[in-house]
Design a protein around this motif. Structure first.
Motif, PDB file in Angstrom:
ATOM      1  N   ALA A  74       4.130   8.650  -4.229  1.00 13.61           N
ATOM      2  CA  ALA A  74       3.324   9.430  -5.114  1.00 13.61           C
ATOM      3  C   ALA A  74       1.992   8.771  -5.319  1.00 13.61           C
ATOM      4  N   HIS A  75       0.915   9.288  -5.210  1.00 19.04           N
ATOM      5  CA  HIS A  75      -0.341   8.806  -5.680  1.00 19.04           C
ATOM      6  C   HIS A  75      -1.310   9.745  -6.470  1.00 19.04           C
ATOM      7  N   ALA A  76      -2.156   9.329  -7.243  1.00 17.45           N
ATOM      8  CA  ALA A  76      -2.998  10.102  -7.966  1.00 17.45           C
ATOM      9  C   ALA A  76      -4.349  10.085  -7.460  1.00 17.45           C
ATOM     10  N   GLN A 119      -2.559  13.634   4.955  1.00 14.89           N
ATOM     11  CA  GLN A 119      -2.176  13.377   3.738  1.00 14.89           C
ATOM     12  C   GLN A 119      -2.166  11.846   3.336  1.00 14.89           C
ATOM     13  N   ALA A 120      -2.990  11.062   3.948  1.00 13.44           N
ATOM     14  CA  ALA A 120      -2.747   9.607   3.845  1.00 13.44           C
ATOM     15  C   ALA A 120      -3.333   9.240   2.582  1.00 13.44           C
ATOM     16  N   ALA A 130       1.027  -1.117  -0.021  1.00 14.60           N
ATOM     17  CA  ALA A 130       0.010   0.050  -0.010  1.00 14.60           C
ATOM     18  C   ALA A 130       0.841   1.274  -0.046  1.00 14.60           C
ATOM     19  N   ARG A 131       1.901   1.255   0.907  1.00 17.80           N
ATOM     20  CA  ARG A 131       2.938   2.357   0.851  1.00 17.80           C
ATOM     21  C   ARG A 131       3.806   2.443  -0.410  1.00 17.80           C
ATOM     22  N   GLU A 132       4.027   1.215  -0.952  1.00 17.34           N
ATOM     23  CA  GLU A 132       4.865   1.349  -2.102  1.00 17.34           C
ATOM     24  C   GLU A 132       4.248   1.727  -3.425  1.00 17.34           C
ATOM     25  N   ALA A 133       2.990   1.270  -3.515  1.00 13.78           N
ATOM     26  CA  ALA A 133       2.049   1.562  -4.876  1.00 13.78           C
ATOM     27  C   ALA A 133       0.608   1.490  -4.511  1.00 13.78           C
ATOM     28  N   PRO A 134       0.593   2.946  -3.986  1.00 13.24           N
ATOM     29  CA  PRO A 134      -0.830   3.325  -3.488  1.00 13.24           C
ATOM     30  C   PRO A 134      -2.053   2.999  -4.412  1.00 13.24           C
ATOM     31  N   ASP A 135      -1.738   3.463  -5.673  1.00 11.81           N
ATOM     32  CA  ASP A 135      -2.928   3.415  -6.836  1.00 11.81           C
ATOM     33  C   ASP A 135      -2.860   2.224  -7.343  1.00 11.81           C
ATOM     34  N   LEU A 136      -2.306   0.877  -7.215  1.00 15.41           N
ATOM     35  CA  LEU A 136      -2.425  -0.175  -7.822  1.00 15.41           C
ATOM     36  C   LEU A 136      -3.732  -0.901  -7.706  1.00 15.41           C
TER      37      LEU A 136
END
Length: 287
Positions: A212-214, A248-249, A182-188
């Motif tokens: 970074a996440h969108a 900013q979670a 979750a921390r490494e690839a939030p948007d996946l």
């Protein structure tokens, strides 16, 4: 006479067995036993991890009434430890659709093909590299790449998947990997379920700033049984409290405590409650 008939029957058995040898080659693979279990019916394919060179077995349960030619796109639930969790949770999802009105979903089990340490490398794949990692651990970055670059694209190529509604579930070591990823690839993944997550190694990475996440509609559920080991209970509470307090979670998160729940045997109830929480406001606008 009865004794004679019994003797003749037993004497004939070896020749009968010899006359019906076990199928081999194409004959053996032409028949898929899961096709006769409708709650598990779907797809299977082996997939070799380009990084590790190891073969994983990918099982897919398709929704009831699934029509690949229709325009419907389904959420996809990716199960770590598919060797054990796929045959348990794939039919559970069907019953949740019946009784709880949970949306139907494609359920994917990522399996090793056995529990033997020579085959099952969950201790490698589900742990992050760190100072306290032991030999054979620390393969989480490679396994995340396998999920992102191979498993997900192949599932979405084969089936009517909704890329915006991917869910990742892991238990114990797998739960640790869910939080780490979750921390490494939030948007996946839109939703993540960490059931009784293990404590480490590299526990501190679970609390490091997220990449970074969108997206603004992400969710993480942590499940903890009240009869779980206190160290793992403490990790579940600390992770949810920490990330819930960060302005900013990347995700909304919740802790679901299963009264009387144990480390592994309560996964069915954990799945039920976590999935209902994830889909509580599935059509609501992003926060």
């Amino acid at each position: 006479m009865a004794a004679l008939l019994a003797w003749l029957f037993m004497a004939a058995m070896p020749s009968a067995w010899a006359a019906s040898p076990a199928p081999t080659g194409e004959e053996a693979t032409a028949h898929v036993p899961l096709e006769h279990l409708p709650a598990l019916k779907g797809d299977y394919f082996p997939l070799t991890d380009r990084g590790s060179g190891r073969v994983h077995h990918v099982y897919v349960r398709l929704p009831e009434g699934y029509d690949p030619a229709a325009s419907t796109r389904y959420p996809v639930v990716y199960l770590l430890d598919g060797d054990s969790l796929f045959p348990l949770l794939a039919p559970t999802h069907l019953f949740l659709h019946y009784d709880e009105k949970l949306p139907e979903a494609i359920v994917v089990g990522i399996a090793y093909g056995g529990f033997e340490p020579a085959i099952n490398k969950r201790d490698t794949d589900f742990t992050a590299p760190g100072a306290d990692a032991t030999a054979g651990q620390g393969g989480a970055p490679g396994f995340l790449a396998f999920l992102r670059d191979q498993v997900i694209p192949e599932v979405e190529r084969r089936h009517a998947a909704d890329p915006s509604r991917r869910i990742l579930l892991g238990q114990s070591r797998g739960g640790y990997f869910v939080l780490w990823s979750a921390r490494e690839a939030p948007d996946l993944f839109w939703g993540r379920i960490a059931s009784n997550p293990a404590q480490g190694p590299a526990r501190e990475q679970l609390f490091a700033p997220a990449a970074a996440h969108a997206r603004t509609d992400l969710n993480v559920v942590v499940v903890s049984g009240t009869r779980e080991n206190e160290g793992r209970r403490q990790l579940a509470r600390a992770w949810v409290a920490d990330w819930s307090a960060r302005a900013q979670a990347p995700w909304q998160t919740t802790l679901l405590e299963i009264e009387g729940g144990t480390h592994a045997a309560s996964i069915g109830e954990g799945y039920r409650r976590a999935m209902l929480w994830l889909f509580r406001e599935a059509d609501a606008p992003p926060r």
